[in-house]
Motif scaffolding. Structure first.
Motif, PDB file in Angstrom:
ATOM      1  N   ALA A  41       0.827  -1.208   0.000  1.00 55.23           N
ATOM      2  CA  ALA A  41       0.000   0.000   0.000  1.00 55.23           C
ATOM      3  C   ALA A  41       0.863   1.260   0.000  1.00 55.23           C
ATOM      4  N   LEU A  42       1.937   1.254   0.786  1.00 55.05           N
ATOM      5  CA  LEU A  42       2.822   2.419   0.870  1.00 55.05           C
ATOM      6  C   LEU A  42       3.516   2.672  -0.466  1.00 55.05           C
ATOM      7  N   TYR A  43       4.022   1.615  -1.095  1.00 56.17           N
ATOM      8  CA  TYR A  43       4.713   1.772  -2.372  1.00 56.17           C
ATOM      9  C   TYR A  43       3.775   2.291  -3.451  1.00 56.17           C
ATOM     10  N   VAL A  44       2.564   1.734  -3.498  1.00 54.70           N
ATOM     11  CA  VAL A  44       1.641   2.099  -4.572  1.00 54.70           C
ATOM     12  C   VAL A  44       1.061   3.494  -4.356  1.00 54.70           C
ATOM     13  N   PHE A  45       0.576   3.770  -3.138  1.00 52.79           N
ATOM     14  CA  PHE A  45      -0.198   4.991  -2.913  1.00 52.79           C
ATOM     15  C   PHE A  45       0.634   6.188  -2.441  1.00 52.79           C
ATOM     16  N   VAL A  46       1.871   5.972  -2.013  1.00 55.59           N
ATOM     17  CA  VAL A  46       2.733   7.105  -1.623  1.00 55.59           C
ATOM     18  C   VAL A  46       3.953   7.196  -2.535  1.00 55.59           C
ATOM     19  N   ASN A  47       4.763   6.136  -2.591  1.00 55.94           N
ATOM     20  CA  ASN A  47       6.032   6.214  -3.332  1.00 55.94           C
ATOM     21  C   ASN A  47       5.834   6.298  -4.844  1.00 55.94           C
ATOM     22  N   LEU A  48       5.153   5.332  -5.432  1.00 55.43           N
ATOM     23  CA  LEU A  48       4.960   5.348  -6.889  1.00 55.43           C
ATOM     24  C   LEU A  48       4.174   6.575  -7.334  1.00 55.43           C
ATOM     25  N   THR A  49       3.103   6.891  -6.619  1.00 58.21           N
ATOM     26  CA  THR A  49       2.273   8.020  -7.028  1.00 58.21           C
ATOM     27  C   THR A  49       3.033   9.339  -6.936  1.00 58.21           C
ATOM     28  N   SER A  50       3.822   9.518  -5.873  1.00 62.89           N
ATOM     29  CA  SER A  50       4.551  10.786  -5.718  1.00 62.89           C
ATOM     30  C   SER A  50       5.636  10.933  -6.776  1.00 62.89           C
ATOM     31  N   VAL A  51       6.335   9.843  -7.104  1.00 59.12           N
ATOM     32  CA  VAL A  51       7.358   9.922  -8.146  1.00 59.12           C
ATOM     33  C   VAL A  51       6.725  10.230  -9.494  1.00 59.12           C
ATOM     34  N   LEU A  52       5.605   9.589  -9.801  1.00 57.85           N
ATOM     35  CA  LEU A  52       4.913   9.859 -11.071  1.00 57.85           C
ATOM     36  C   LEU A  52       4.404  11.296 -11.121  1.00 57.85           C
ATOM     37  N   TYR A  53       3.839  11.768 -10.014  1.00 60.92           N
ATOM     38  CA  TYR A  53       3.327  13.141  -9.998  1.00 60.92           C
ATOM     39  C   TYR A  53       4.446  14.163 -10.186  1.00 60.92           C
ATOM     40  N   LEU A  54       5.526  14.006  -9.416  1.00 63.08           N
ATOM     41  CA  LEU A  54       6.631  14.968  -9.512  1.00 63.08           C
ATOM     42  C   LEU A  54       7.305  14.892 -10.875  1.00 63.08           C
ATOM     43  N   GLY A  55       7.448  13.687 -11.416  1.00 63.87           N
ATOM     44  CA  GLY A  55       8.014  13.558 -12.758  1.00 63.87           C
ATOM     45  C   GLY A  55       7.121  14.188 -13.797  1.00 63.87           C
ATOM     46  N   GLY A  56       5.817  13.963 -13.670  1.00 62.17           N
ATOM     47  CA  GLY A  56       4.875  14.585 -14.600  1.00 62.17           C
ATOM     48  C   GLY A  56       4.891  16.094 -14.501  1.00 62.17           C
ATOM     49  N   LEU A  57       5.041  16.598 -13.275  1.00 67.37           N
ATOM     50  CA  LEU A  57       5.129  18.049 -13.070  1.00 67.37           C
ATOM     51  C   LEU A  57       6.363  18.621 -13.770  1.00 67.37           C
ATOM     52  N   ALA A  58       7.469  17.891 -13.710  1.00 62.73           N
ATOM     53  CA  ALA A  58       8.691  18.351 -14.369  1.00 62.73           C
ATOM     54  C   ALA A  58       8.493  18.435 -15.879  1.00 62.73           C
ATOM     55  N   LEU A  59       7.909  17.393 -16.473  1.00 61.37           N
ATOM     56  CA  LEU A  59       7.688  17.399 -17.924  1.00 61.37           C
ATOM     57  C   LEU A  59       6.707  18.501 -18.321  1.00 61.37           C
ATOM     58  N   GLU A  60       5.690  18.701 -17.496  1.00 59.13           N
ATOM     59  CA  GLU A  60       4.709  19.749 -17.787  1.00 59.13           C
ATOM     60  C   GLU A  60       5.363  21.124 -17.755  1.00 59.13           C
ATOM     61  N   THR A  61       6.264  21.327 -16.778  1.00 59.13           N
ATOM     62  CA  THR A  61       6.920  22.624 -16.642  1.00 59.13           C
ATOM     63  C   THR A  61       7.943  22.864 -17.749  1.00 59.13           C
ATOM     64  N   ILE A  62       8.722  21.827 -18.076  1.00 59.42           N
ATOM     65  CA  ILE A  62       9.798  21.988 -19.055  1.00 59.42           C
ATOM     66  C   ILE A  62       9.272  21.977 -20.486  1.00 59.42           C
ATOM     67  N   LEU A  63       8.367  21.049 -20.789  1.00 64.27           N
ATOM     68  CA  LEU A  63       7.932  20.846 -22.173  1.00 64.27           C
ATOM     69  C   LEU A  63       6.505  21.291 -22.446  1.00 64.27           C
ATOM     70  N   GLY A  64       5.746  21.574 -21.384  1.00 63.88           N
ATOM     71  CA  GLY A  64       4.363  21.957 -21.586  1.00 63.88           C
ATOM     72  C   GLY A  64       3.444  20.783 -21.884  1.00 63.88           C
ATOM     73  N   ILE A  65       3.922  19.548 -21.647  1.00 62.25           N
ATOM     74  CA  ILE A  65       3.094  18.363 -21.869  1.00 62.25           C
ATOM     75  C   ILE A  65       2.092  18.257 -20.724  1.00 62.25           C
ATOM     76  N   PRO A  66       0.795  18.047 -21.010  1.00 63.46           N
ATOM     77  CA  PRO A  66      -0.195  17.930 -19.932  1.00 63.46           C
ATOM     78  C   PRO A  66       0.213  16.870 -18.906  1.00 63.46           C
ATOM     79  N   LEU A  67      -0.136  17.125 -17.650  1.00 64.56           N
ATOM     80  CA  LEU A  67       0.325  16.293 -16.543  1.00 64.56           C
ATOM     81  C   LEU A  67       0.006  14.808 -16.747  1.00 64.56           C
ATOM     82  N   MET A  68      -1.219  14.495 -17.145  1.00 63.16           N
ATOM     83  CA  MET A  68      -1.612  13.083 -17.257  1.00 63.16           C
ATOM     84  C   MET A  68      -0.824  12.379 -18.345  1.00 63.16           C
ATOM     85  N   TYR A  69      -0.607  13.047 -19.473  1.00 67.92           N
ATOM     86  CA  TYR A  69       0.183  12.441 -20.552  1.00 67.92           C
ATOM     87  C   TYR A  69       1.632  12.224 -20.114  1.00 67.92           C
TER      88      TYR A  69
END
Length: 543
Positions: free
Chosen positions: A136-164
């Protein structure tokens, strides 16, 4: 740094494409089955127990450094300053302790997973409780936070929507890791670490150098210290607005030890690399290599955050960066934009390397977490309760499917993390709800022979409401202090329960330890003393 257009240029894209091709190519090459044979569970989950020290150390750092550090810790550098580096520098000392006192016991037991050790020391019931906790910790805290922060980086640098962005990162990690297991993860991690260090160094050098102008890098560093002296205090006092996140001396002698000992000593996706080493001395060399890399991490991720704070505080510097500087400006409320914002102003080519470093940080951690989630589910849940007689081929395929399901769930949850200011602190706080109880169980289970299974179960279950009580009550208590008090209360509960349910003899499953078990080579001892000296110097300089 100069006035650069938003996004990546052709050379940047080419550099990034080469990086992607190398990672996927190496991952698939390592993943291939040996002629005439299929992967065993030891091959898939523990890389055949064949890893050399340098691969162990590099993989430890690649698994550890993720968007949580590059984006989250840089954001904390922006809002708090160098004090956040205690997580990294104290980790170096923690690794020494783990290598000398914890690792020999785990490897001697021949385990695949940390929950498996729990069964050998306690019982199957506690193993299952902790296995569910970790999944539960890996799926709902670790994996989700890494995906969110990584998506935020791509959105900020490249303008790619967060979900994509989230889906793209998830697929990248899946492509090279799902088939080969831990071998593919570890050997690609060796390459990822190169990009991590190179990209981090380039960003730090250019961001601080920009502040120094013609006077050079050291002038830029001095300017940072002059403009934001509060950002170079390692030990915060109660008057500091960030005291609740880093409560003064507690980072040295208090709750930070709970977080570090739990993370480095009893965290499956970290310790799994050391279990895959050729031998105990080889694993210890790998841990020491990782400890030295941890000493330089703050210079790769925290200094850029402080540089971004100084730049955005100076209107003349902002004006010199041009119109691009006005996009996605970081703030104390949205500090996690600091690192992606800085990368907009790097020269062509360098930006591609830094972007590759960000991707390496994200996908290497994703791959590590996926592999460990799959390992725990397969070996501690599926094999134990669903199909005890399943063969290696079936178990490996179940592991692959478990990784895919975990990733899909994390992708769906990740966008919900949106409105948090400092993701690094979010991760620490919510991991800190479960880590004190788990740490108490392991510490007493390892080093106190009277600890019973009932005491451990009562303690770990009681630790959650204790942690939530301290967190939710209006006590205005820093979360590090909450973790320390939860640990102490849990230890008392385990000890009292154990003593009240036993006849005062040692528990039958207690671990018998000998002095020879903790013998370490001279090189390990000398390297340990050097780390202590370096830490003493760092904390003296930035007290």
């Amino acid at each position: 740094m100069s006035n650069i257009e938003h996004g990546l240029g052709f050379i940047d894209i080419l550099v990034f494409a080469i990086y992607v091709a190398i990672i996927i190519g190496v991952g698939l090459w390592v993943s291939r089955d040996k002629k005439g044979s299929q992967k065993s569970t030891e091959d898939y989950f523990l890389a055949g127990k064949s890893l050399p020290w340098w691969a162990v150390g590099a993989s430890l750092i690649a698994a550890n450094i993720s968007a949580e550090q590059f984006i989250g810790m840089s954001g904390s550098g922006y809002s708090i300053g160098l004090a956040i580096a205690s997580y990294e520098w104290m980790s170096a000392l923690t690794l020494v302790i783990v290598g000398k006192y914890f690792l020999p016991v785990f490897i001697q037991k021949g385990i695949y997973t940390i929950p498996e050790f729990v069964e050998k020391r306690f019982n199957k019931q506690l193993k299952t409780i902790l296995a569910v906790f970790w999944i539960a910790l890996y799926v709902f805290v670790n994996l989700t936070s890494v995906l969110y922060l990584g998506g935020l980086a791509l959105e900020t640098i490249l303008g790619i929507p967060l979900m994509y962005s989230i889906i793209g990162l998830a697929l990248f990690a899946l492509v090279y890791s799902i088939y080969g297991g831990l071998s593919a993860v570890v050997w690609t991690d060796v390459i990822q670490v190169f990009f991590l260090v190179l990209g981090g160094l380039l960003t730090t050098y250019m961001a601080v150098g920009f502040l120094g102008g013609d006077a050079g890098w050291f002038a830029g560093f001095n300017k940072m210290m002059d403009v934001a002296p509060e950002h170079f205090q390692m030990i915060l006092d109660q008057s500091n607005p960030q005291f609740m996140n880093l409560p003064g001396i507690a980072v040295l002698i208090g709750g930070l030890w709970v977080a570090n000992l739990y993370y480095w000593g009893f965290n499956q996706y970290i310790i799994q690399r050391t279990l895959a080493a050729k031998s105990v001395p080889e694993a210890q060399k790998g841990i020491m290599f990782a400890a030295y890399l941890k000493l330089i991490v703050p210079f790769l991720v925290v200094l850029p955050g402080i540089a971004a704070f100084v730049i955005t505080s100076d209107p003349s510097l902002m004006a010199s960066l041009g119109d691009a500087a006005q996009q996605n400006i970081p703030s104390l409320a949205h500090a996690d934009k600091a690192y992606p914002w800085l990368t907009q102003f790097l020269p062509v080519g360098v930006k591609g390397v830094v972007f590759a470093a960000l991707a390496a940080a994200i996908v290497s951690s994703l791959a590590s977490m996926l592999n460990s989630t799959a390992t725990i589910f397969t070996m501690d849940i599926y094999k134990e309760y669903i199909s005890p007689k399943a063969g290696d081929h079936k178990l490996v395929n179940v592991g692959r499917l478990a990784a895919i399901v975990a990733l899909v769930i994390a992708c769906l949850v990740a966008p919900l993390l949106g409105n948090i200011g400092q993701a690094f602190q979010y991760i620490q706080e919510y991991t800190g709800i479960v880590s004190p109880g788990i740490l108490a169980v392991f510490m007493l289970g390892l080093f106190w022979k009277k600890t019973t299974s009932k005491g451990a179960i009562v303690g770990v279950v009681a630790s959650i409401p204790v942690a939530l009580f301290l967190k939710l009550m209006p006590l205005h208590m820093p979360f590090m202090d909450q973790m320390l008090y939860t640990l102490i209360i849990t230890i008392v509960v385990i000890a009292l329960t154990s003593l009240s349910t036993s006849d005062m003899d040692d528990d039958p499953k207690a671990i018998t330890m000998t002095a020879s078990m903790f013998h370490t080579e001279r090189s390990f001892n000398l390297a340990s003393y050097a780390i202590m000296i370096i830490l003493a110097v760092l904390y003296t300089l930035f007290w």
